[in-house]
Design an enzyme around this catalytic site. Structure first.
Site, short mmCIF file in Angstrom:
data_model
loop_
_atom_site.label_atom_id
_atom_site.label_comp_id
_atom_site.label_asym_id
_atom_site.label_seq_id
_atom_site.Cartn_x
_atom_site.Cartn_y
_atom_site.Cartn_z
N CYS A 43 -20.85 39.70 26.17
CA CYS A 43 -21.71 40.86 26.40
C CYS A 43 -20.94 41.96 27.13
CB CYS A 43 -22.93 40.45 27.22
SG CYS A 43 -23.98 41.82 27.72
N CYS A 93 -27.36 38.50 23.80
CA CYS A 93 -26.97 38.02 25.11
C CYS A 93 -28.19 37.34 25.73
CB CYS A 93 -26.51 39.17 26.00
SG CYS A 93 -26.25 38.71 27.74
N GLU A 129 -48.62 72.16 -2.02
CA GLU A 129 -48.39 72.97 -0.83
C GLU A 129 -47.06 72.58 -0.20
OE1 GLU A 129 -51.90 72.64 1.81
OE2 GLU A 129 -52.81 71.64 0.08
N ASP A 147 -42.70 71.28 8.59
CA ASP A 147 -42.10 70.35 9.54
C ASP A 147 -42.46 70.80 10.95
OD1 ASP A 147 -40.71 68.20 10.46
OD2 ASP A 147 -38.72 69.07 10.17
N TYR A 151 -54.50 73.73 6.87
CA TYR A 151 -54.57 73.32 5.47
C TYR A 151 -55.64 72.25 5.17
CZ TYR A 151 -51.55 69.80 7.61
OH TYR A 151 -51.03 68.85 8.46
N CYS A 171 -28.63 39.80 32.98
CA CYS A 171 -27.85 40.85 32.34
C CYS A 171 -28.37 42.22 32.78
CB CYS A 171 -27.94 40.74 30.82
SG CYS A 171 -27.08 42.06 29.94
N LYS A 192 -40.72 64.06 -0.64
CA LYS A 192 -39.76 64.31 0.44
C LYS A 192 -38.45 64.83 -0.13
CE LYS A 192 -40.22 62.97 4.27
NZ LYS A 192 -40.69 63.58 5.53
N CYS A 223 -22.58 42.23 30.94
CA CYS A 223 -22.49 41.20 31.98
C CYS A 223 -21.32 40.23 31.78
CB CYS A 223 -23.79 40.41 32.06
SG CYS A 223 -24.16 39.45 30.57
N LYS A 227 -44.70 71.30 2.64
CA LYS A 227 -44.90 70.36 3.76
C LYS A 227 -44.19 70.94 4.98
CE LYS A 227 -44.66 65.46 4.99
NZ LYS A 227 -43.97 65.62 6.27
#
Length: 756
Positions: free
Chosen positions: A474, A492, A176, A180, A292, A497, A380, A477, A178
């Site tokens: 970072c 960090c 069948e 989406d 289905y 932060c 897939k 900060c 598939k």
């Protein structure tokens, strides 16, 4: 008819009130030898119209007695259901748009005159208003499993080899498309739609009955054709809700025109439409379904997947016509290749092909893994790839301080949606793929969902393009970042932060955690800017008045500051209040403990159902839980013993946030009383539960929870590694397999002794 898979796009004229567009039909031959195969009958041409007598000569109300009007209501409902069945299940409408509208108008008039004839499953009840009970949790009749994936034809062949090895031969399979879309489960009791639910986590979904009633191709009653084959009073069917491509484009265009947010893809649009709190909005969206599956195939007379699809169609459900019953493996590869070739020409999105062992008896013999059936697989499609410009690499700071490089891209459309950003994961990944700012890079969507960069077109690179390096401080900060020896990520570690604080606050309100709808990133940023939020407990100190006056950083045409406003503030305040009652597993997940995701949180609460119990856990007790190793256990203990985290938890508790898992009800009753020894009593042992537990009056889920409380693992399939099979009444193939493998079998009396 040829054995070829034929994709013939067509769009017939259908009643205008059926607002879901009919999609391309892809009729597929099936072997004549199959007992359920039926000869293909062409659709009734749209110009052959048989107008109903009711349109040509509508009866006058003055000529009918009240009893006659009630009888006419019953007849009209049946007639409208008949035409809906022809439209959606048979692709063969018999009446025109005007004729169908005339029937509906007449039925509405009579129902208005006779409120005593109210029926929630009347065709006129498709569109409802706001329903307070929406989105309440719904327990599925059986778990909705995920599917294992085959990413290419070689992996698909390997799966077929395993099936052949299991049975000693090739067994017939059904292929069948598939779809989406967004998964749904529909429950019918005595032939009438009782409830509709989302897939949720596979075991528990959300009640979306009011919204699904507005989807035109969902039958409110199972037609008489199908009822003859039902062997139980209640049946749960499953499928996908989808939005056609053209409808998706129109929806986004309309939203863009009025300045509203657009949907990323048709799947998100379908899911978002199903979760509208006003069913009238859902009714305005062009949604349709493909059904289905049935939760328990034993509730109908069909013996296999292909025959079940015919039963579903005969019962009035919209079934995708693109199906093939395969008696040899070459037919499976042919179906997959042709589906891939014609993917773009279909009016709805597909992302693969589902291949299933056809016979229900053979499916039961193969059983399940922990997450998926062994008798089915999803082939897939290869993800779509596009080339675009890498404009920059920025760094994002997560809630645990991890620095993640992010590719800022020239926007490009990939697999149906526009991509402008993609994660690069870490510095090592950037160097491995050798991508540099200014490169032309290849972008695809992993699993057709998450954008990722495959690599760069190095032949197009500028000669002086520098190698990218992670910054030493970072970006949020300015504090120094470190890279621990056993990690690939830079982190960090500054406790103040602001980026980490923002991410932790955003994570807390997310749908998977406390689900505080309306508290978006922009509002969080504004509250941080005015120093009103510091940690997640501060959410529960916000008042409606305070939120209503929150400046949004913009002005209107007269130069006045725009504020959040009373209406929005009231909704957010209500959602904050409601979040106090979320299950304890979501509280744990929302706290953002390092390495504790949604699944680990759910495993934890099976053994430690309250914060008090968890705070008293030992390293050994935590490690005994399935999915929790030494690293996760250590992370949990470090988090819970930190004074600043203890203060946050104490404040949350004081504000009334749930610190105990009430969601499992009686299944966890008394779990607080378990000692550390009892919580690890069954550690290392695997149980399989089969049959009905009549003596203890427990569901299988409740019994599984009891076992997990004591450290056991509960599996859905029997193998040589299974420690015990708990067999209740009417135990089936799992009991037989346990006996064949020599796996110990216990009854309810022994089970109750174990958990007591």
């Amino acid at each position: 008819m040829s054995d070829d898979l034929m994709f013939n796009a067509h769009n017939q004229n259908k009643p205008a009130t059926h607002n879901a567009q009919k999609v391309a039909s892809v009729p597929v031959d099936e072997p004549a030898a199959h007992p359920s195969a039926q000869p293909h009958e062409p659709n009734t041409p749209s110009f052959q119209i048989n107008e109903p007598a009711s349109e040509k000569n509508e009866p006058s109300d003055q000529l009918l007695s009240p009893q006659q009007e009630v009888e006419e209501i019953i007849k009209l409902r049946k007639e409208i259901e008949h035409h809906s069945y022809l439209y959606y299940a048979q692709d063969a409408p018999e009446i025109s748009d005007a004729a169908f509208d005339s029937l509906m108008r007449r039925l509405r008039e009579l129902e208005h005159k006779h409120p005593e004839c109210y029926d929630p499953n009347s065709p006129t009840m498709r569109v409802g208003g706001y329903v307070d009970e929406q989105f309440m949790p719904v327990q599925h009749a059986e778990r909705m499993y995920s599917l294992d994936n085959a990413m290419d034809l070689n992996e698909l062949d390997a799966w077929i080899d395993r099936v052949e090895e299991f049975f000693g031969k090739f067994v017939p399979m059904t292929c069948e498309l598939k779809i989406d879309g967004s998964g749904i489960a529909l429950t019918y009791t005595k032939g009438q739609l009782e409830r509709a639910a989302t897939r949720g986590d596979g075991r528990v979904g959300e009640n979306i009955t009011a919204n699904v009633r507005s989807v035109r191709d969902v039958p409110l009653r199972i037609s008489n054709n199908g009822e003859q084959g039902i062997l139980a009073p209640s049946i749960e069917v499953r499928g996908e809700v989808y939005m056609p491509k053209t409808s998706f484009e129109q929806l986004n265009a309309a939203a863009h025109e009025i300045g509203h947010a657009t949907f990323a893809n048709p799947r998100n649009a379908a899911a978002g439409s199903l979760r509208q709190k006003d069913a009238r909005i859902t009714a305005q969206r062009d949604l349709s379904t493909f059904i289905y599956a049935i939760a328990n195939a034993g509730t109908i007379s069909a013996k296999g997947q292909f025959a079940m699809l015919q039963w579903l169609k005969a019962s009035g459900f919209h079934v995708n016509p693109d199906v093939r019953y395969c008696t040899q493996r070459s037919e499976i590869a042919d179906f997959c290749k042709r589906a891939l070739d014609m993917r773009g020409s279909l009016p709805y999105e597909i992302d693969g092909v589902v291949v299933k062992v056809d016979s229900f008896a053979e499916q039961e013999a193969m059983g399940f893994t922990a997450r998926a059936p062994r008798w089915a697989i999803a082939f897939k499609f290869p993800p779509e790839e596009q080339a675009t410009l890498l404009r920059a690499i920025t760094v994002q700071v997560g809630r645990t301080g991890v620095l993640t490089p992010v590719a800022e891209l020239e926007p490009v459309k990939v697999a149906g949606s526009v991509v402008s950003r993609a994660t690069l994961h870490n510095e090592d990944e950037v160097h491995r793929k050798d991508v540099r700012v200014g490169d032309t890079v290849i972008v695809r969507k992993a699993g057709d969902v998450i954008p990722e960069i495959l690599g760069a077109r190095t032949e197009l690179r500028c000669a002086d393009a520098p190698v990218w390096k992670m910054p030493k401080v970072c970006p949020s900060c300015g504090n120094e970042v470190i890279r621990e020896q056993d990690e690939v990520a830079y982190r960090c570690i500054a406790i103040d932060c602001p980026a980490q604080a923002r991410e932790r606050l955003t994570h807390w309100v997310s749908r998977a955690a406390m689900d505080i709808d309306g508290m978006g990133s922009e509002i969080i940023k504004r509250l941080l800017d005015i120093h009103r939020l510091k940690d997640v407990s501060d959410y529960y100190t916000l008042s409606t008045d305070e939120l209503a006056k929150l400046p949004m950083g913009r002005t209107d045409k007269d130069g006045r500051a725009i504020v959040l406003g009373e209406k929005n503030a009231g909704k957010i305040a209500q959602n904050i209040e409601e979040s106090k009652h979320r299950p304890f597993a979501r509280v744990l997940f929302g706290l953002g403990i390092r390495h504790v995701g949604k699944t680990v949180a759910e495993q934890l609460v099976c053994v430690y159902p309250t914060m008090d119990a968890l705070e008293g856990a030992s390293q050994e007790g935590l490690e005994a839980i399935e999915g929790v190793g030494s690293k996760i256990a250590e992370s949990i203990l470090v988090f819970l013993r930190a004074p600043e985290n203890q203060q946050v938890i104490a404040r949350l508790r004081a504000h009334g946030v749930s610190m105990g898992n009430e969601s499992l009800g009686g299944a966890l009753e008394g779990a607080n009383a378990l000692s550390e020894e009892e919580r690890t009593k069954l550690a290392g042992q695997t149980f399989v539960i089969t049959g009905t537990l009549t003596q203890s009056h427990m569901s299988r889920d409740e019994a599984a929870a009891k076992l997990k409380e004591r450290g056991a693992k509960v599996s859905s399939s029997v193998s040589s590694k299974t420690s015990y099979v708990l067999a209740g009444d009417a135990a089936g193939s799992k009991l037989q397999k346990a006996l064949e493998l020599g796996v110990p079998v216990i009854g309810e009396a022994e089970f109750l002794a174990l958990i007591q």
